[in-house]
Design a protein around this motif. Structure first.
Motif, PDB file in Angstrom:
ATOM      1  N   LEU A   1      10.059  -6.826 -17.654  1.00  0.00           N
ATOM      2  CA  LEU A   1      10.886  -5.620 -17.598  1.00  0.00           C
ATOM      3  C   LEU A   1      11.583  -5.485 -16.252  1.00  0.00           C
ATOM      4  CD1 LEU A   1       8.539  -3.073 -19.392  1.00  0.00           C
ATOM      5  CD2 LEU A   1      10.748  -3.931 -20.237  1.00  0.00           C
ATOM      6  N   LEU A   2      10.860  -5.774 -15.182  1.00  0.00           N
ATOM      7  CA  LEU A   2      11.461  -5.663 -13.849  1.00  0.00           C
ATOM      8  C   LEU A   2      12.557  -6.707 -13.647  1.00  0.00           C
ATOM      9  CD1 LEU A   2       8.369  -4.895 -11.644  1.00  0.00           C
ATOM     10  CD2 LEU A   2      10.361  -3.427 -11.966  1.00  0.00           C
ATOM     11  N   ALA A   3      12.387  -7.883 -14.210  1.00  0.00           N
ATOM     12  CA  ALA A   3      13.402  -8.934 -14.069  1.00  0.00           C
ATOM     13  C   ALA A   3      14.643  -8.605 -14.886  1.00  0.00           C
ATOM     14  CB  ALA A   3      12.828 -10.279 -14.500  1.00  0.00           C
ATOM     15  N   TRP A   4      14.473  -7.920 -15.992  1.00  0.00           N
ATOM     16  CA  TRP A   4      15.570  -7.642 -16.909  1.00  0.00           C
ATOM     17  C   TRP A   4      16.378  -6.420 -16.509  1.00  0.00           C
ATOM     18  CZ3 TRP A   4      15.883  -3.594 -20.736  1.00  0.00           C
ATOM     19  CH2 TRP A   4      16.958  -3.755 -21.613  1.00  0.00           C
ATOM     20  N   GLU A   5      15.722  -5.404 -16.023  1.00  0.00           N
ATOM     21  CA  GLU A   5      16.402  -4.138 -15.773  1.00  0.00           C
ATOM     22  C   GLU A   5      17.137  -4.128 -14.436  1.00  0.00           C
ATOM     23  OE1 GLU A   5      16.875  -1.990 -17.970  1.00  0.00           O
ATOM     24  OE2 GLU A   5      15.363  -2.483 -19.437  1.00  0.00           O
ATOM     25  N   GLU A   6      18.132  -3.259 -14.370  1.00  0.00           N
ATOM     26  CA  GLU A   6      18.990  -3.181 -13.184  1.00  0.00           C
ATOM     27  C   GLU A   6      18.288  -2.597 -11.965  1.00  0.00           C
ATOM     28  OE1 GLU A   6      19.393   0.657 -15.431  1.00  0.00           O
ATOM     29  OE2 GLU A   6      19.472  -1.421 -16.029  1.00  0.00           O
ATOM     30  N   TRP A   7      17.160  -1.938 -12.137  1.00  0.00           N
ATOM     31  CA  TRP A   7      16.490  -1.313 -11.005  1.00  0.00           C
ATOM     32  C   TRP A   7      15.528  -2.256 -10.288  1.00  0.00           C
ATOM     33  CZ3 TRP A   7      16.057   1.170 -15.885  1.00  0.00           C
ATOM     34  CH2 TRP A   7      15.017   0.690 -16.667  1.00  0.00           C
TER      35      TRP A   7
ATOM     36  N   ALA B   1       0.800  -1.224   0.000  1.00  0.00           N
ATOM     37  CA  ALA B   1       0.000   0.000   0.000  1.00  0.00           C
ATOM     38  C   ALA B   1       0.835   1.277   0.000  1.00  0.00           C
ATOM     39  CB  ALA B   1      -0.949  -0.004   1.193  1.00  0.00           C
ATOM     40  N   LEU B   2       1.856   1.357   0.833  1.00  0.00           N
ATOM     41  CA  LEU B   2       2.663   2.584   0.904  1.00  0.00           C
ATOM     42  C   LEU B   2       3.407   2.823  -0.401  1.00  0.00           C
ATOM     43  CD1 LEU B   2       3.617   4.981   2.528  1.00  0.00           C
ATOM     44  CD2 LEU B   2       5.429   3.552   3.474  1.00  0.00           C
ATOM     45  N   PHE B   3       3.995   1.792  -0.957  1.00  0.00           N
ATOM     46  CA  PHE B   3       4.670   1.929  -2.241  1.00  0.00           C
ATOM     47  C   PHE B   3       3.650   2.279  -3.329  1.00  0.00           C
ATOM     48  CE2 PHE B   3       6.428   0.191  -6.216  1.00  0.00           C
ATOM     49  CZ  PHE B   3       7.575   0.964  -6.294  1.00  0.00           C
ATOM     50  N   GLY B   4       2.476   1.669  -3.276  1.00  0.00           N
ATOM     51  CA  GLY B   4       1.420   1.962  -4.233  1.00  0.00           C
ATOM     52  C   GLY B   4       1.025   3.430  -4.203  1.00  0.00           C
ATOM     53  N   ARG B   5       0.992   4.001  -3.012  1.00  0.00           N
ATOM     54  CA  ARG B   5       0.672   5.437  -2.888  1.00  0.00           C
ATOM     55  C   ARG B   5       1.736   6.283  -3.592  1.00  0.00           C
ATOM     56  NH1 ARG B   5      -3.163   9.333  -1.917  1.00  0.00           N
ATOM     57  NH2 ARG B   5      -1.920  11.205  -1.910  1.00  0.00           N
ATOM     58  N   ARG B   6       2.996   5.905  -3.411  1.00  0.00           N
ATOM     59  CA  ARG B   6       4.084   6.648  -4.080  1.00  0.00           C
ATOM     60  C   ARG B   6       4.003   6.481  -5.592  1.00  0.00           C
ATOM     61  NH1 ARG B   6       7.856   4.750   0.287  1.00  0.00           N
ATOM     62  NH2 ARG B   6       8.685   3.330  -1.259  1.00  0.00           N
ATOM     63  N   VAL B   7       3.657   5.285  -6.065  1.00  0.00           N
ATOM     64  CA  VAL B   7       3.519   5.056  -7.510  1.00  0.00           C
ATOM     65  C   VAL B   7       2.380   5.919  -8.056  1.00  0.00           C
ATOM     66  CG1 VAL B   7       2.871   3.352  -9.268  1.00  0.00           C
ATOM     67  CG2 VAL B   7       4.542   2.759  -7.506  1.00  0.00           C
ATOM     68  N   LEU B   8       1.255   5.980  -7.353  1.00  0.00           N
ATOM     69  CA  LEU B   8       0.142   6.824  -7.800  1.00  0.00           C
ATOM     70  C   LEU B   8       0.553   8.288  -7.853  1.00  0.00           C
ATOM     71  CD1 LEU B   8      -2.972   5.333  -5.996  1.00  0.00           C
ATOM     72  CD2 LEU B   8      -2.257   5.067  -8.357  1.00  0.00           C
TER      73      LEU B   8
ATOM     74  N   ALA C   1       5.271   0.154 -19.637  1.00  0.00           N
ATOM     75  CA  ALA C   1       6.366   1.126 -19.582  1.00  0.00           C
ATOM     76  C   ALA C   1       6.032   2.284 -18.644  1.00  0.00           C
ATOM     77  CB  ALA C   1       6.677   1.656 -20.978  1.00  0.00           C
ATOM     78  N   VAL C   2       4.804   2.775 -18.687  1.00  0.00           N
ATOM     79  CA  VAL C   2       4.394   3.875 -17.810  1.00  0.00           C
ATOM     80  C   VAL C   2       4.477   3.439 -16.347  1.00  0.00           C
ATOM     81  CG1 VAL C   2       2.419   5.323 -17.144  1.00  0.00           C
ATOM     82  CG2 VAL C   2       2.942   4.964 -19.566  1.00  0.00           C
ATOM     83  N   VAL C   3       3.978   2.237 -16.052  1.00  0.00           N
ATOM     84  CA  VAL C   3       4.004   1.728 -14.672  1.00  0.00           C
ATOM     85  C   VAL C   3       5.447   1.466 -14.233  1.00  0.00           C
ATOM     86  CG1 VAL C   3       3.252  -0.136 -13.140  1.00  0.00           C
ATOM     87  CG2 VAL C   3       1.682   0.771 -14.862  1.00  0.00           C
ATOM     88  N   LEU C   4       6.262   0.925 -15.137  1.00  0.00           N
ATOM     89  CA  LEU C   4       7.665   0.662 -14.806  1.00  0.00           C
ATOM     90  C   LEU C   4       8.362   1.934 -14.351  1.00  0.00           C
ATOM     91  CD1 LEU C   4      10.227  -1.174 -14.851  1.00  0.00           C
ATOM     92  CD2 LEU C   4      10.568  -0.344 -17.181  1.00  0.00           C
ATOM     93  N   TRP C   5       8.257   3.009 -15.134  1.00  0.00           N
ATOM     94  CA  TRP C   5       8.948   4.247 -14.775  1.00  0.00           C
ATOM     95  C   TRP C   5       8.381   4.871 -13.518  1.00  0.00           C
ATOM     96  CZ3 TRP C   5      13.591   4.741 -16.085  1.00  0.00           C
ATOM     97  CH2 TRP C   5      14.037   4.187 -17.287  1.00  0.00           C
ATOM     98  N   ALA C   6       7.072   4.755 -13.298  1.00  0.00           N
ATOM     99  CA  ALA C   6       6.481   5.255 -12.056  1.00  0.00           C
ATOM    100  C   ALA C   6       7.014   4.464 -10.860  1.00  0.00           C
ATOM    101  CB  ALA C   6       4.959   5.179 -12.122  1.00  0.00           C
ATOM    102  N   CYS C   7       7.165   3.145 -11.022  1.00  0.00           N
ATOM    103  CA  CYS C   7       7.709   2.309  -9.945  1.00  0.00           C
ATOM    104  C   CYS C   7       9.169   2.669  -9.654  1.00  0.00           C
ATOM    105  CB  CYS C   7       7.602   0.829 -10.301  1.00  0.00           C
ATOM    106  SG  CYS C   7       5.937   0.156 -10.231  1.00  0.00           S
ATOM    107  N   VAL C   8       9.943   2.865 -10.702  1.00  0.00           N
ATOM    108  CA  VAL C   8      11.359   3.208 -10.527  1.00  0.00           C
ATOM    109  C   VAL C   8      11.484   4.549  -9.818  1.00  0.00           C
ATOM    110  CG1 VAL C   8      13.489   3.815 -11.762  1.00  0.00           C
ATOM    111  CG2 VAL C   8      12.172   1.795 -12.429  1.00  0.00           C
TER     112      VAL C   8
END
Length: 183
Positions: A99-105, A57-64, A158-165
């Motif tokens: 994407l998450l498994a492949w990328e360094e972040w 939930a807390l991470f989800g709030r930051r992603v939003l 891609a949009v969600v990936l960059w928001a997560c990063v």
């Protein structure tokens, strides 16, 4: 007067209900369920109308916050059992997982549950009772951003990936470096 219908504090619009119901194999049955029990959560399949990315939930709030700050905003978002459920484009869940498994972040982003084709998720009721529990993990969940149209905008992988990063980096910057253990 029906207390469940007229005294709800949160609700999904009729167009939003139609969109959610269209994910079901039996949309008319889903609408009938919500008509008779609008406060009941429902289980809907992923992969045809939407995928869902479940995150703490807390991470989800930051992603939003990142999704709204970067401009595109988001589609429907729910809270259920201490997790944020972000509704995304069909096919985005397995792509995001890759994407998450492949990328360094990937190590910076907390584990995400990506629900796509063949999965199902529990969605909150289309209406919330006035005195429903607000505590995390209690009750049937709630809508943070309720579906309000027949065709809501859903972010892609891609949009969600960059928001997560960005959310992970902002979260790690806020907490600062980890202390070095004393020997």
């Amino acid at each position: 007067m029906d207390i469940w219908t007229y005294q709800s504090v949160e609700y999904v619009t009729v167009a939003g209900e139609n969109w959610l119901a269209s994910a079901s194999e039996y949309p008319r049955s889903m609408r009938a369920l919500w008509e008779s029990r609008p406060w009941a959560p429902a289980v809907l399949p992923c992969g045809r109308v939407f995928d869902v990315v479940s995150m703490p939930a807390l991470f989800g709030r930051r992603v939003l916050d990142e999704l709204w700050a970067s401009g595109p905003g988001c589609g429907p978002v729910a809270s259920f059992r201490g997790r944020a459920l972000l509704f995304v484009q069909p096919g985005a869940a397995p792509r995001l997982r890759s994407l998450l498994a492949w990328e360094e972040w990937a190590r910076d982003v907390p584990p995400l549950l990506c629900h796509g084709q063949g999965d199902a998720v529990t969605v909150p009721p289309v209406q919330r009772m006035v005195h429903a529990p607000d505590s995390p993990g209690q009750g049937p969940g709630r809508w943070i951003v309720a579906p309000d149209s027949q065709e809501p905008w859903l972010p892609g992988a891609a949009v969600v990936l960059w928001a997560c990063v960005r959310a992970a980096r902002a979260g790690s910057a806020a907490t600062g470096p980890e202390p070095v253990p004393q020997v």
